[in-house]
Design a protein around this motif. Structure first.
Motif, mmCIF file in Angstrom:
data_model
loop_
_atom_site.group_PDB
_atom_site.id
_atom_site.type_symbol
_atom_site.label_atom_id
_atom_site.label_comp_id
_atom_site.label_asym_id
_atom_site.label_seq_id
_atom_site.Cartn_x
_atom_site.Cartn_y
_atom_site.Cartn_z
ATOM 1 N N HIS A 253 12.489 -4.572 -20.397
ATOM 2 C CA HIS A 253 12.118 -5.481 -19.394
ATOM 3 C C HIS A 253 10.718 -5.057 -18.741
ATOM 4 C CE1 HIS A 253 16.336 -6.974 -18.745
ATOM 5 N NE2 HIS A 253 15.953 -7.417 -19.647
ATOM 6 N N LEU A 254 10.252 -3.843 -19.293
ATOM 7 C CA LEU A 254 9.223 -3.264 -18.535
ATOM 8 C C LEU A 254 7.840 -4.026 -18.846
ATOM 9 C CD1 LEU A 254 8.914 -0.677 -16.888
ATOM 10 C CD2 LEU A 254 8.201 0.496 -18.823
ATOM 11 N N PRO A 255 7.540 -4.502 -19.585
ATOM 12 C CA PRO A 255 6.387 -5.230 -19.886
ATOM 13 C C PRO A 255 6.390 -6.477 -18.678
ATOM 14 C CG PRO A 255 7.245 -5.070 -22.092
ATOM 15 C CD PRO A 255 8.269 -4.401 -20.945
ATOM 16 N N ARG A 256 7.445 -7.080 -18.451
ATOM 17 C CA ARG A 256 7.251 -8.045 -17.316
ATOM 18 C C ARG A 256 6.901 -7.643 -16.012
ATOM 19 N NH1 ARG A 256 13.016 -10.791 -17.393
ATOM 20 N NH2 ARG A 256 14.362 -8.770 -16.480
ATOM 21 N N ILE A 257 7.385 -6.390 -15.812
ATOM 22 C CA ILE A 257 6.766 -5.703 -14.493
ATOM 23 C C ILE A 257 5.559 -5.223 -14.353
ATOM 24 C CG2 ILE A 257 9.170 -5.589 -13.623
ATOM 25 C CD1 ILE A 257 8.958 -2.909 -13.956
ATOM 26 N N HIS A 258 4.920 -5.082 -15.571
ATOM 27 C CA HIS A 258 3.623 -4.304 -15.549
ATOM 28 C C HIS A 258 2.410 -5.020 -14.950
ATOM 29 C CE1 HIS A 258 3.303 -0.587 -18.028
ATOM 30 N NE2 HIS A 258 4.556 -0.993 -18.382
ATOM 31 N N PHE A 259 2.719 -6.345 -14.691
ATOM 32 C CA PHE A 259 1.751 -6.969 -13.816
ATOM 33 C C PHE A 259 1.489 -6.696 -12.443
ATOM 34 C CE2 PHE A 259 5.300 -9.427 -12.688
ATOM 35 C CZ PHE A 259 5.054 -10.040 -11.153
ATOM 36 N N LEU A 260 2.266 -5.654 -12.157
ATOM 37 C CA LEU A 260 2.238 -5.114 -10.757
ATOM 38 C C LEU A 260 0.984 -4.725 -10.534
ATOM 39 C CD1 LEU A 260 5.666 -3.229 -10.305
ATOM 40 C CD2 LEU A 260 4.591 -5.057 -8.641
ATOM 41 N N ASP A 261 0.401 -3.780 -11.682
ATOM 42 C CA ASP A 261 -0.832 -3.351 -11.704
ATOM 43 C C ASP A 261 -1.988 -4.203 -11.399
ATOM 44 O OD1 ASP A 261 0.289 -1.062 -12.288
ATOM 45 O OD2 ASP A 261 0.434 -1.147 -14.373
ATOM 46 N N HIS A 262 -1.929 -5.448 -11.908
ATOM 47 C CA HIS A 262 -2.990 -6.261 -11.517
ATOM 48 C C HIS A 262 -2.767 -7.317 -10.275
ATOM 49 C CE1 HIS A 262 -4.450 -5.099 -15.640
ATOM 50 N NE2 HIS A 262 -3.350 -5.407 -15.939
ATOM 51 N N GLN A 263 -1.499 -7.679 -10.159
ATOM 52 C CA GLN A 263 -1.186 -8.415 -9.005
ATOM 53 C C GLN A 263 -1.265 -7.757 -7.679
ATOM 54 O OE1 GLN A 263 -0.608 -11.666 -9.602
ATOM 55 N NE2 GLN A 263 -0.404 -12.453 -7.635
ATOM 56 N N TYR A 264 -0.861 -6.727 -7.610
ATOM 57 C CA TYR A 264 -0.625 -5.682 -6.566
ATOM 58 C C TYR A 264 -1.822 -4.447 -6.712
ATOM 59 C CZ TYR A 264 2.756 -9.071 -5.270
ATOM 60 O OH TYR A 264 3.521 -10.411 -4.941
ATOM 61 N N PRO A 265 -2.936 -4.488 -6.713
ATOM 62 C CA PRO A 265 -3.729 -3.206 -7.097
ATOM 63 C C PRO A 265 -3.701 -1.994 -6.059
ATOM 64 C CG PRO A 265 -5.234 -5.040 -6.448
ATOM 65 C CD PRO A 265 -3.893 -5.528 -6.564
ATOM 66 N N ARG A 266 -3.277 -2.342 -4.927
ATOM 67 C CA ARG A 266 -3.128 -1.016 -3.976
ATOM 68 C C ARG A 266 -1.766 -0.496 -4.089
ATOM 69 N NH1 ARG A 266 -4.331 -4.312 1.517
ATOM 70 N NH2 ARG A 266 -3.417 -2.309 2.317
ATOM 71 N N LEU A 267 -0.649 -0.916 -4.835
ATOM 72 C CA LEU A 267 0.529 -0.152 -5.130
ATOM 73 C C LEU A 267 0.262 0.877 -6.009
ATOM 74 C CD1 LEU A 267 3.141 -2.927 -5.685
ATOM 75 C CD2 LEU A 267 3.237 -1.399 -3.819
ATOM 76 N N ASP B 151 0.871 -1.350 -0.016
ATOM 77 C CA ASP B 151 -0.085 -0.060 0.066
ATOM 78 C C ASP B 151 1.057 1.355 0.121
ATOM 79 O OD1 ASP B 151 -2.360 1.673 -0.058
ATOM 80 O OD2 ASP B 151 -2.614 1.260 2.084
ATOM 81 N N VAL B 152 1.777 1.273 -0.941
ATOM 82 C CA VAL B 152 2.887 2.368 -1.135
ATOM 83 C C VAL B 152 3.101 2.832 -2.556
ATOM 84 C CG1 VAL B 152 4.059 1.552 0.876
ATOM 85 C CG2 VAL B 152 4.838 0.779 -1.250
ATOM 86 N N SER B 153 3.598 3.943 -2.707
ATOM 87 C CA SER B 153 3.930 4.309 -4.101
ATOM 88 C C SER B 153 5.286 3.712 -4.249
ATOM 89 C CB SER B 153 3.898 5.820 -4.208
ATOM 90 O OG SER B 153 2.740 6.471 -4.037
ATOM 91 N N VAL B 154 5.469 3.286 -5.646
ATOM 92 C CA VAL B 154 6.771 2.621 -5.923
ATOM 93 C C VAL B 154 6.914 3.138 -7.215
ATOM 94 C CG1 VAL B 154 5.540 0.389 -6.764
ATOM 95 C CG2 VAL B 154 8.038 0.562 -6.170
#
Length: 127
Positions: free
Chosen positions: A95-109, A84-87
């Motif tokens: 490599h950016l596409p492979r970390i875009h799942f952050l938006d779906h996996q951790y919606p509070r980030l 629950d933080v800004s990152v």
């Protein structure tokens, strides 16, 4: 050896961008990650030491020494720092596409991406 000399050119470019961003966000904390191979100092520790040599205060750096891939890196981050933080993940544009799942996996980030190391490829597998 100077810790900056221990980083690959790619890692050094990322670190310089991270330090630049920290100057814009004085309350930011730098999180370095990466495991150790062959019993040597971990990538996270080398990056921390390099950041200190660039003027980042020790108390503004957290390290995560266990991840060996992007997925475990993100899991370890959320376990240690929270979700629950800004990152601002700093990564190569490639490599950016492979970390875009952050938006779906951790919606509070609250995720804002910073890209580095842009490369233009001409033809198949050529720079």
């Amino acid at each position: 050896m100077n810790p900056l000399q221990q980083l690959s050119p790619t890692s050094l470019t990322r670190l310089v961008e991270e330090v630049r961003l920290m100057k814009s966000y004085p309350n930011a904390v730098l999180v370095t990650s990466g495991h150790s191979r062959y019993g040597l100092k971990s990538q996270a520790e080398v990056a921390r030491d390099a950041a200190i040599s660039l003027g980042v205060p020790y108390n503004k750096i957290k390290i995560i020494t266990t991840p060996d891939n992007t997925f475990t890196e993100i899991q370890s981050f959320t376990q240690k720092i929270g979700n629950d933080v800004s990152v601002i993940p700093v990564s190569d544009a490639l490599h950016l596409p492979r970390i875009h799942f952050l938006d779906h996996q951790y919606p509070r980030l609250k995720t804002y991406y910073a890209t580095t190391n842009y490369q233009i490829k001409e033809g198949q597998n050529r720079m």
